[in-house]
Design a protein around this motif. Structure first.
Motif, PDB file in Angstrom:
ATOM      1  N   GLY A 228     -73.795 -46.110  25.453  1.00 39.40           N
ATOM      2  CA  GLY A 228     -72.604 -45.492  24.861  1.00 39.40           C
ATOM      3  C   GLY A 228     -72.081 -44.281  25.628  1.00 39.40           C
ATOM      4  O   GLY A 228     -70.974 -43.811  25.350  1.00 39.40           O
ATOM      5  N   LEU A 229     -72.859 -43.764  26.590  1.00 31.17           N
ATOM      6  CA  LEU A 229     -72.424 -42.521  27.250  1.00 31.17           C
ATOM      7  C   LEU A 229     -71.218 -42.737  28.169  1.00 31.17           C
ATOM      8  O   LEU A 229     -70.369 -41.859  28.290  1.00 31.17           O
ATOM      9  N   ARG A 230     -71.131 -43.919  28.790  1.00 31.84           N
ATOM     10  CA  ARG A 230     -69.940 -44.183  29.622  1.00 31.84           C
ATOM     11  C   ARG A 230     -68.691 -44.205  28.756  1.00 31.84           C
ATOM     12  O   ARG A 230     -67.649 -43.657  29.139  1.00 31.84           O
ATOM     13  N   GLU A 231     -68.793 -44.817  27.569  1.00 29.89           N
ATOM     14  CA  GLU A 231     -67.643 -44.889  26.658  1.00 29.89           C
ATOM     15  C   GLU A 231     -67.204 -43.482  26.234  1.00 29.89           C
ATOM     16  O   GLU A 231     -66.048 -43.247  25.901  1.00 29.89           O
ATOM     17  N   LEU A 232     -68.139 -42.539  26.225  1.00 32.61           N
ATOM     18  CA  LEU A 232     -67.801 -41.164  25.832  1.00 32.61           C
ATOM     19  C   LEU A 232     -67.177 -40.376  26.982  1.00 32.61           C
ATOM     20  O   LEU A 232     -66.750 -39.241  26.790  1.00 32.61           O
ATOM     21  N   GLY A 233     -67.191 -40.945  28.194  1.00 39.14           N
ATOM     22  CA  GLY A 233     -66.530 -40.260  29.310  1.00 39.14           C
ATOM     23  C   GLY A 233     -67.409 -40.006  30.518  1.00 39.14           C
ATOM     24  O   GLY A 233     -66.931 -39.426  31.496  1.00 39.14           O
TER      25      GLY A 233
ATOM     26  N   ALA B 241     -68.919 -40.501  33.977  1.00 37.69           N
ATOM     27  CA  ALA B 241     -68.531 -41.287  35.148  1.00 37.69           C
ATOM     28  C   ALA B 241     -69.758 -41.887  35.821  1.00 37.69           C
ATOM     29  O   ALA B 241     -69.675 -42.910  36.499  1.00 37.69           O
ATOM     30  N   GLU B 242     -70.909 -41.212  35.655  1.00 33.07           N
ATOM     31  CA  GLU B 242     -72.174 -41.697  36.235  1.00 33.07           C
ATOM     32  C   GLU B 242     -73.273 -41.474  35.204  1.00 33.07           C
ATOM     33  O   GLU B 242     -73.225 -40.510  34.435  1.00 33.07           O
ATOM     34  N   ILE B 243     -74.294 -42.346  35.277  1.00 32.22           N
ATOM     35  CA  ILE B 243     -75.496 -42.168  34.452  1.00 32.22           C
ATOM     36  C   ILE B 243     -76.675 -42.038  35.415  1.00 32.22           C
ATOM     37  O   ILE B 243     -76.783 -42.814  36.368  1.00 32.22           O
ATOM     38  N   VAL B 244     -77.559 -41.073  35.164  1.00 28.60           N
ATOM     39  CA  VAL B 244     -78.815 -41.008  35.929  1.00 28.60           C
ATOM     40  C   VAL B 244     -79.975 -40.911  34.936  1.00 28.60           C
ATOM     41  O   VAL B 244     -79.822 -40.367  33.840  1.00 28.60           O
ATOM     42  N   LEU B 245     -81.108 -41.461  35.330  1.00 33.16           N
ATOM     43  CA  LEU B 245     -82.297 -41.373  34.484  1.00 33.16           C
ATOM     44  C   LEU B 245     -83.132 -40.196  34.999  1.00 33.16           C
ATOM     45  O   LEU B 245     -84.070 -40.357  35.773  1.00 33.16           O
ATOM     46  N   GLY B 246     -82.717 -38.996  34.634  1.00 30.87           N
ATOM     47  CA  GLY B 246     -83.379 -37.768  35.090  1.00 30.87           C
ATOM     48  C   GLY B 246     -82.644 -37.175  36.274  1.00 30.87           C
ATOM     49  O   GLY B 246     -82.196 -37.913  37.161  1.00 30.87           O
ATOM     50  N   PRO B 247     -82.508 -35.822  36.319  1.00 30.25           N
ATOM     51  CA  PRO B 247     -81.788 -35.163  37.419  1.00 30.25           C
ATOM     52  C   PRO B 247     -82.428 -35.409  38.774  1.00 30.25           C
ATOM     53  O   PRO B 247     -81.758 -35.318  39.809  1.00 30.25           O
ATOM     54  N   GLU B 248     -83.720 -35.743  38.817  1.00 32.36           N
ATOM     55  CA  GLU B 248     -84.368 -36.009  40.103  1.00 32.36           C
ATOM     56  C   GLU B 248     -83.781 -37.252  40.777  1.00 32.36           C
ATOM     57  O   GLU B 248     -83.966 -37.455  41.971  1.00 32.36           O
ATOM     58  N   ASN B 249     -83.078 -38.080  40.007  1.00 31.59           N
ATOM     59  CA  ASN B 249     -82.476 -39.286  40.572  1.00 31.59           C
ATOM     60  C   ASN B 249     -81.001 -39.113  40.929  1.00 31.59           C
ATOM     61  O   ASN B 249     -80.312 -40.088  41.230  1.00 31.59           O
ATOM     62  N   LEU B 250     -80.533 -37.879  40.886  1.00 36.09           N
ATOM     63  CA  LEU B 250     -79.123 -37.599  41.179  1.00 36.09           C
ATOM     64  C   LEU B 250     -78.909 -37.571  42.692  1.00 36.09           C
ATOM     65  O   LEU B 250     -79.652 -36.922  43.414  1.00 36.09           O
ATOM     66  N   ASP B 251     -77.859 -38.274  43.167  1.00 35.21           N
ATOM     67  CA  ASP B 251     -77.472 -38.187  44.580  1.00 35.21           C
ATOM     68  C   ASP B 251     -76.463 -37.066  44.741  1.00 35.21           C
ATOM     69  O   ASP B 251     -75.530 -36.961  43.952  1.00 35.21           O
ATOM     70  N   GLY B 252     -76.615 -36.243  45.751  1.00 33.40           N
ATOM     71  CA  GLY B 252     -75.639 -35.192  46.031  1.00 33.40           C
ATOM     72  C   GLY B 252     -75.791 -34.014  45.091  1.00 33.40           C
ATOM     73  O   GLY B 252     -76.796 -33.868  44.392  1.00 33.40           O
ATOM     74  N   ARG B 253     -74.760 -33.168  45.068  1.00 35.27           N
ATOM     75  CA  ARG B 253     -74.839 -31.916  44.320  1.00 35.27           C
ATOM     76  C   ARG B 253     -73.852 -31.901  43.156  1.00 35.27           C
ATOM     77  O   ARG B 253     -72.941 -32.708  43.094  1.00 35.27           O
ATOM     78  N   VAL B 254     -74.019 -30.893  42.302  1.00 35.07           N
ATOM     79  CA  VAL B 254     -73.097 -30.734  41.170  1.00 35.07           C
ATOM     80  C   VAL B 254     -72.642 -29.276  41.118  1.00 35.07           C
ATOM     81  O   VAL B 254     -73.375 -28.369  41.520  1.00 35.07           O
ATOM     82  N   TYR B 255     -71.448 -29.063  40.574  1.00 36.14           N
ATOM     83  CA  TYR B 255     -70.975 -27.683  40.375  1.00 36.14           C
ATOM     84  C   TYR B 255     -71.638 -27.068  39.149  1.00 36.14           C
ATOM     85  O   TYR B 255     -72.123 -25.936  39.179  1.00 36.14           O
TER      86      TYR B 255
ATOM     87  N   ALA C   3     -82.391 -46.302  30.093  1.00 39.18           N
ATOM     88  CA  ALA C   3     -81.098 -46.996  29.980  1.00 39.18           C
ATOM     89  C   ALA C   3     -80.726 -47.164  28.514  1.00 39.18           C
ATOM     90  O   ALA C   3     -79.558 -47.021  28.127  1.00 39.18           O
ATOM     91  N   ALA C   4     -81.728 -47.416  27.666  1.00 38.73           N
ATOM     92  CA  ALA C   4     -81.432 -47.593  26.237  1.00 38.73           C
ATOM     93  C   ALA C   4     -80.895 -46.299  25.641  1.00 38.73           C
ATOM     94  O   ALA C   4     -79.943 -46.309  24.854  1.00 38.73           O
TER      95      ALA C   4
END
Ligand SMILES: NC(=O)c1ccc[n+]([C@@H]2O[C@H](COP(=O)([O-])OP(=O)(O)OC[C@H]3O[C@@H](n4cnc5c(N)ncnc54)[C@H](OP(=O)(O)O)[C@@H]3O)[C@@H](O)[C@H]2O)c1
Length: 299
Positions: free
Chosen positions: A169-174, A176-190, A164-165
């Motif tokens: 600032g990443l949300r301020e840069l645009g 929409a979601e933050i994950v701590l590693g791709p293994e914690n991603l819900d759903g798929r990405v293009y 998290a540390a």
């Protein structure tokens, strides 16, 4: 002139002034930035007097003899595969851009390799408006530009960071979601802009949409990537990985990024800035994942 060289740690050395080729301008360097690759992957097999360094900003001392590029006195940001960590550097005029008055040279020095890599990699993804794009290593130099540029292109950006540390600032840069590693991603990405490699690249690949694509940019984890394609095939019909390498000349892309910076539409994310006597500390901090974005060194 004074330069920083690896001996094997960063050390000041006196080296001869560089001599420009006809298509090169001579630049007095005001600031340079450090990149993971030029520190982590430095070569031991370099000739005596070899000056490393890719990104530098400064002032043109002597314009190119062939008449191309900016006049003496112009503030410029420059790219080359060596020579940036010194008082003077020579650069092909195709690999530089004039820095607008509104942008300070240290900020401009944070742009070349990281910014142009992110820009070219986002372009390579194609149309991303309304599509989900994952950026791994989003806390780093390339990552912080990639988050901003993908969001500007209309993507729904998922930023992946180590903690998290590191994600601050990443949300301020645009993002929409933050994950701590791709293994914690819900759903798929293009799309995936992968700066980390290894396990993170494999986990990102397993989460691609049917026609999704990974831009394999880097391997900051310095791990070999092991992918179980049978497992991946069960999830994504045609998902693919493309090898990404940033392409020169940089001039036009640097001018584009400088325009965004000057308009306040891009933030260079300088997480460390100090004098070049402390460049070794900055290099250590960068490899230890303690710099949020770019490290900039002032001469
Ligand atoms: N192909 C090309 O043309 C090209 C161009 C530029 C850069 N690159 C490569 O892209 C990668 C990123 O470059 P960069 O300049 O953005 O580097 P950076 O500023 O050091 O960022 C790398 C990020 O990777 C994450 N990471 C995960 N595991 C890591 C580990 N074991 N050690 C270090 N970092 C780790 C870190 O995020 P967390 O701490 O949040 O986990 C860090 O913020 C590098 O491998 C670089 O060589 C390739």
């Amino acid at each position: 002139m004074r330069a920083l060289t690896f001996d094997p740690d960063l050390t000041f050395t006196d080296v001869p002034d560089p001599v420009p080729a006809p298509s090169q301008a001579l630049i007095r360097v005001a600031a340079f930035s450090l990149n993971f690759g030029e520190i982590a992957y430095r070569s031991a097999n370099v000739p005596p007097g070899y000056v490393p360094g890719w990104d530098a900003a400064g002032v043109v001392v002597r314009a190119a003899a062939d008449g191309s590029g900016p006049a003496a006195g112009t503030r410029v940001v420059t790219f080359g595969w060596s020579g940036a960590w010194a008082e003077l550097r020579t650069v092909d005029t195709a690999d530089m851009a004039a820095v607008p008055e509104a942008v300070d040279l240290g900020t401009a020095a944070a742009l070349p390799v990281a910014g142009v890599t992110a820009l070219q990699a986002v372009r390579r993804l194609g149309e991303v408006a309304g599509r989900r794009v994952l950026v791994t290593g989003a806390s780093g130099g390339v990552g912080r530009y990639a988050v901003q540029l993908a969001a500007r292109a209309g993507a729904h950006v998922v930023a992946s960071a180590g903690s998290a540390a590191r994600a601050e600032g990443l949300r301020e840069l645009g993002a929409a979601e933050i994950v701590l590693g791709p293994e914690n991603l819900d759903g798929r990405v293009y799309g995936v802009l992968d700066n980390v490699g290894g396990r993170q690249l494999a986990e990102a690949f397993y989460r691609l949409e049917d026609d999704g694509v990974v831009m394999a940019i880097g391997r900051a984890a310095r791990e070999t990537t092991v992918i179980d394609f049978e497992l991946a095939g069960a999830r994504s019909a045609r998902g693919r990985i493309e090898n990404f390498n940033v392409a020169a000349p940089f001039g036009a892309d640097l001018a584009h990024l400088l325009g965004l910076l000057a308009a306040g539409d891009l933030d260079a994310q300088v997480g460390w800035r100090g004098p070049w006597e402390e460049a070794g500390k900055a290099a250590d901090a960068l490899l230890a994942r303690q710099v949020a974005g770019k490290a900039v060194v002032d001469l």
